[in-house]
Design an enzyme around this catalytic site. Sequence first.
Site, PDB file in Angstrom:
ATOM      1  N   LYS A 170      21.677   2.967   6.089  1.00  0.00           N
ATOM      2  CA  LYS A 170      21.390   1.638   5.359  1.00  0.00           C
ATOM      3  C   LYS A 170      19.682   1.459   5.347  1.00  0.00           C
ATOM      4  O   LYS A 170      19.275   0.916   4.569  1.00  0.00           O
ATOM      5  CB  LYS A 170      22.139   0.476   6.023  1.00  0.00           C
ATOM      6  CG  LYS A 170      21.701  -0.928   5.439  1.00  0.00           C
ATOM      7  CD  LYS A 170      22.121  -0.964   4.028  1.00  0.00           C
ATOM      8  CE  LYS A 170      21.398  -2.396   3.407  1.00  0.00           C
ATOM      9  NZ  LYS A 170      22.217  -3.683   3.992  1.00  0.00           N
ATOM     10  N   LYS A 240      -2.646  17.404 -12.021  1.00  0.00           N
ATOM     11  CA  LYS A 240      -3.786  16.863 -13.073  1.00  0.00           C
ATOM     12  C   LYS A 240      -3.123  15.692 -13.796  1.00  0.00           C
ATOM     13  O   LYS A 240      -4.124  14.629 -13.876  1.00  0.00           O
ATOM     14  CB  LYS A 240      -3.467  18.007 -14.365  1.00  0.00           C
ATOM     15  CG  LYS A 240      -4.149  17.688 -15.706  1.00  0.00           C
ATOM     16  CD  LYS A 240      -3.692  17.189 -16.636  1.00  0.00           C
ATOM     17  CE  LYS A 240      -2.217  18.256 -17.014  1.00  0.00           C
ATOM     18  NZ  LYS A 240      -1.607  17.493 -18.182  1.00  0.00           N
TER      19      LYS A 240
END
Length: 308
Positions: A170, A240
């Site tokens: 959780k 890039k």
Amino acid sequence: MKVGFIGLGGMGSGMAHNLLDAGYDLVVHDIKRESGQPFEQAGASWADSVAELGRQVDVVFTSLPGPAEMQEVGLGKDGLLSTLRTGSAWFDLTTNSPAVVREVHTACADHGVELFDAPVSGGPKGARTGKLAIYVGGSQTAFDQHKQVLDAIGDQILYVGEIGAGNTAKLVHNCASITIRLAIAEVFTMGVKAGVEPAALWHAMRQGAIGRSRTFDRISDRYLQSAYEPPSFALALANKDLRLALELADQLDVPMRCAKVAQADFAEALDRGWGHRDSQSPMQLQNERANVTIKLSSEDVQEVLDRG
């Protein structure tokens, strides 16, 4: 079977109502007496104290604010362990500390009580509709014996491992959710400040590769299998794109803290000569920092995907 429920707040009230709707003989308790009245009107019994509730039930659920409250309800004066019978089961639905639930588990074992940490995911709406994931840690044998009662409150009952594993899962889930939301806010501010309308930007994001797939499915064939070659999207190309995005953000004077953390990892991965690998390969750097090995087989991955 008589079932107890302690904690009738935003989450607990929905789950308790679903237990009633499933036909369970329900006993409820909350620090606010008025919270129990709708349940009594619907056929449940009210217990004036935690100890009184524990004395009556075979299985008890607790949905509490946090670790301190869970410890007090279980181990405090006139707490659950003062009256729960040997052989009874306690499902703590609280988002809790794994260390705390292990500590309380030890005390429960001394009393012959089977404790499960079983935090839920789905919010108040899911609690009302029964559309909840329940991450369960504890004895698998005992889990198999009691799973049916969990089916009354959730539609994804997931045994994760030994005690503490439920809350670990959780916390990983919620930490990912919180972090991802911050990253989304970061990139959205860049897009909107660049002149794209929020609705149009949201629609465009939803139709891209990330938007069309479940977030965690995207890591199945690369990161989880530690398989980065051949790439589906090479790191050098992704770098890039990240560079161009950060250049745009600089032009717009938009802070990009999350993206710059990612850029630092990309730079380290490129320095290692990983430019030809998949763009998920920098995730391996975190494994190394944490001294963790993650490498599933393709069969392991497919088995999880087949579960839905």
